[in-house]
Design a protein around this motif. Structure first.
Motif, PDB file in Angstrom:
ATOM      1  N   ARG A 259       0.839  -1.203   0.000  1.00 24.89           N
ATOM      2  CA  ARG A 259       0.000   0.000   0.000  1.00 24.89           C
ATOM      3  C   ARG A 259       0.879   1.259   0.000  1.00 24.89           C
ATOM      4  O   ARG A 259       0.596   2.221  -0.721  1.00 24.89           O
ATOM      5  N   TYR A 260       1.940   1.243   0.805  1.00 20.46           N
ATOM      6  CA  TYR A 260       2.884   2.360   0.752  1.00 20.46           C
ATOM      7  C   TYR A 260       3.534   2.442  -0.627  1.00 20.46           C
ATOM      8  O   TYR A 260       3.735   3.527  -1.164  1.00 20.46           O
ATOM      9  N   GLY A 261       3.861   1.298  -1.175  1.00 22.34           N
ATOM     10  CA  GLY A 261       4.416   1.233  -2.524  1.00 22.34           C
ATOM     11  C   GLY A 261       5.907   1.492  -2.601  1.00 22.34           C
ATOM     12  O   GLY A 261       6.506   2.121  -1.720  1.00 22.34           O
ATOM     13  N   ALA A 262       6.495   0.973  -3.662  1.00 22.90           N
ATOM     14  CA  ALA A 262       7.919   1.182  -3.907  1.00 22.90           C
ATOM     15  C   ALA A 262       8.173   2.595  -4.410  1.00 22.90           C
ATOM     16  O   ALA A 262       7.439   3.103  -5.255  1.00 22.90           O
ATOM     17  N   VAL A 268       6.456   5.246  -1.643  1.00 21.31           N
ATOM     18  CA  VAL A 268       7.340   5.944  -0.701  1.00 21.31           C
ATOM     19  C   VAL A 268       8.448   5.080  -0.143  1.00 21.31           C
ATOM     20  O   VAL A 268       9.349   5.593   0.521  1.00 21.31           O
ATOM     21  N   LEU A 269       8.424   3.762  -0.361  1.00 25.24           N
ATOM     22  CA  LEU A 269       9.369   2.866   0.300  1.00 25.24           C
ATOM     23  C   LEU A 269      10.497   2.401  -0.607  1.00 25.24           C
ATOM     24  O   LEU A 269      10.280   2.047  -1.769  1.00 25.24           O
ATOM     25  N   ASP A 270      11.699   2.367  -0.013  1.00 28.30           N
ATOM     26  CA  ASP A 270      12.808   1.628  -0.608  1.00 28.30           C
ATOM     27  C   ASP A 270      12.955   0.274   0.095  1.00 28.30           C
ATOM     28  O   ASP A 270      13.403  -0.692  -0.518  1.00 28.30           O
ATOM     29  N   GLY A 271      12.635   0.242   1.382  1.00 29.82           N
ATOM     30  CA  GLY A 271      12.797  -0.977   2.158  1.00 29.82           C
ATOM     31  C   GLY A 271      11.675  -1.158   3.159  1.00 29.82           C
ATOM     32  O   GLY A 271      11.008  -0.189   3.558  1.00 29.82           O
ATOM     33  N   LEU A 285       7.227  -8.754  -1.781  1.00 28.39           N
ATOM     34  CA  LEU A 285       7.635  -7.366  -1.618  1.00 28.39           C
ATOM     35  C   LEU A 285       8.833  -7.042  -2.498  1.00 28.39           C
ATOM     36  O   LEU A 285       8.884  -5.985  -3.140  1.00 28.39           O
ATOM     37  N   GLU A 286       9.786  -7.954  -2.531  1.00 34.74           N
ATOM     38  CA  GLU A 286      10.979  -7.743  -3.359  1.00 34.74           C
ATOM     39  C   GLU A 286      10.617  -7.628  -4.840  1.00 34.74           C
ATOM     40  O   GLU A 286      11.168  -6.802  -5.567  1.00 34.74           O
ATOM     41  N   ALA A 291      12.905  -3.555  -1.158  1.00 32.61           N
ATOM     42  CA  ALA A 291      13.875  -4.422  -0.495  1.00 32.61           C
ATOM     43  C   ALA A 291      13.344  -4.774   0.886  1.00 32.61           C
ATOM     44  O   ALA A 291      12.972  -3.882   1.656  1.00 32.61           O
ATOM     45  N   SER A 292      13.289  -6.052   1.203  1.00 30.24           N
ATOM     46  CA  SER A 292      12.646  -6.479   2.447  1.00 30.24           C
ATOM     47  C   SER A 292      13.523  -7.462   3.211  1.00 30.24           C
ATOM     48  O   SER A 292      14.336  -8.185   2.623  1.00 30.24           O
ATOM     49  N   ARG A 293      13.309  -7.474   4.500  1.00 24.30           N
ATOM     50  CA  ARG A 293      14.047  -8.372   5.377  1.00 24.30           C
ATOM     51  C   ARG A 293      13.135  -8.779   6.511  1.00 24.30           C
ATOM     52  O   ARG A 293      12.342  -7.959   7.016  1.00 24.30           O
ATOM     53  N   ALA A 294      13.202 -10.030   6.911  1.00 24.30           N
ATOM     54  CA  ALA A 294      12.415 -10.536   8.035  1.00 24.30           C
ATOM     55  C   ALA A 294      13.294 -10.553   9.279  1.00 24.30           C
ATOM     56  O   ALA A 294      14.349 -11.196   9.298  1.00 24.30           O
ATOM     57  N   VAL A 295      12.850  -9.832  10.315  1.00 27.20           N
ATOM     58  CA  VAL A 295      13.589  -9.728  11.576  1.00 27.20           C
ATOM     59  C   VAL A 295      12.569  -9.727  12.721  1.00 27.20           C
ATOM     60  O   VAL A 295      11.374  -9.502  12.490  1.00 27.20           O
ATOM     61  N   PRO A 296      12.986  -9.955  13.948  1.00 27.16           N
ATOM     62  CA  PRO A 296      12.048  -9.843  15.073  1.00 27.16           C
ATOM     63  C   PRO A 296      11.548  -8.402  15.218  1.00 27.16           C
ATOM     64  O   PRO A 296      12.349  -7.473  15.308  1.00 27.16           O
TER      65      PRO A 296
END
Length: 320
Positions: A259-262, A268-271, A285-286, A291-296
């Motif tokens: 929804r925010y979009g690349a 608006v998002l880079d990551g 997402l990628e 660019a996305s990452r899964a973290v706690p």
């Protein structure tokens, strides 16, 4: 000096900003926080700014961690007296210490000081370690469209607990509002811009609705990285799911990121950071250019919160 800008709503944004400040305590960094003001309202002749105050109290260490809002050690004698006179909303209680903030702010506003100036003067009482910037000096208020009519966001959120189905949201005044002094300049000169895990519709959404802010995000050389407020298909806190449902977005980490979009595609998002439980959503997402990452993501303990802040900065550095 590293320049970092955070776009923030209330409680979730406040906790993330505190963690970011603490994670960078030994570094040469300046943090500026652009705070949503569309939750603001006039009540009992006072200008109430819930998100600004939540961020201020949390960074000052005077917030009530148990309730999640307001000042610690509050009394509510003044609110009780006002209710006896039929003044204000009986379901919206303000603590006595909190009222001190509202009275001081309103006095400054009545004297002609813009909101940004009032914020600067009021927050100088504490060593917050960051600079707070309201998104605008103009009055913007979110109203919720329901089958029972339009009502201020605070009535829908606090009185009705978001149980009345929302048909839409109207940010009154946003169309003519301009960014507060320093907001656009902070974004354009930043080394990293972080979207806190705040409600994407009624906390970050109004910030982006102010003319000039979204454009500054598009133009900045800084990577823009967001933190999902959704974990495993559930909201982290609050009732953001009701807001997402109203605008046709699933309560899903990937759906909010999309929804925010690349930024490369006009968003608006880079990551975008998602929780470990949502790792399967990273490829989607990628593929959309984020660019996305899964973290706690759970900020249950101070070190976990600081680790999340460092993860957001690390993703921004990767995209820089």
């Amino acid at each position: 000096m590293r320049e970092i800008v955070v776009l923030s709503g209330g409680v979730g944004g406040a906790r993330f900003t505190r963690a970011l400040r603490d994670a960078l305590v030994d570094e040469d960094a300046r943090i500026r926080v652009v705070v949503n003001t569309a939750d603001d309202m006039w009540m009992a002749g006072l200008r109430i700014c819930p998100d600004l105050d939540s961020v201020t109290y949390t960074l000052a260490g005077v917030n009530d961690e148990q309730r999640g809002w307001g000042r610690v050690g509050e009394t509510e004698r003044v609110s009780a007296e006002l209710h006896e006179w039929g003044i204000g909303w009986p379901w919206f209680t303000l603590g006595d210490l909190d009222l001190g903030m509202h009275i001081a702010r309103t006095s400054l506003l009545r004297d002609g000081v813009p909101l940004s100036g009032a914020v600067s003067r009021l927050t100088a009482r504490w060593d917050l370690g960051v600079e707070l910037l309201p998104m605008t000096d103009d009055e913007v208020e979110t109203h919720v469209l329901t089958d029972e009519g339009s009502m201020h966001f605070q009535e829908w959120w606090t009185r009705h607990r978001a149980q009345l189905p929302a048909r839409g949201f109207e940010m009154r005044g946003a169309g003519s509002a301009t960014p507060a002094p320093g907001v656009v300049e902070a974004i354009e000169s930043a080394d990293a811009v972080l979207l806190a895990p705040s409600n994407p519709i009624v906390s970050i959404g109004p910030i982006l609705a102010v003319e000039g802010i979204r454009q500054a995000l598009a133009a900045t050389r800084a990577p823009v990285v967001g933190v999902s407020p959704i974990i495993g298909g559930s909201v982290v806190r609050g009732m953001a799911d009701a807001c997402l449902t109203a605008v046709g977005t699933a309560t899903d980490a990937a759906a909010v990121g999309l929804r925010y979009g690349a930024r490369s595609a006009g968003g608006v998002l880079d990551g975008w950071l998602v929780d470990d439980v949502d790792a399967a959503e990273v490829p989607e997402l990628e593929s959309a250019g984020i660019a996305s990452r899964a973290v706690p993501l759970w900020m249950t303990e101070p070190e976990a919160a600081r680790a999340l802040a460092r993860d957001a900065l690390a993703l921004a550095s990767r995209r820089g």
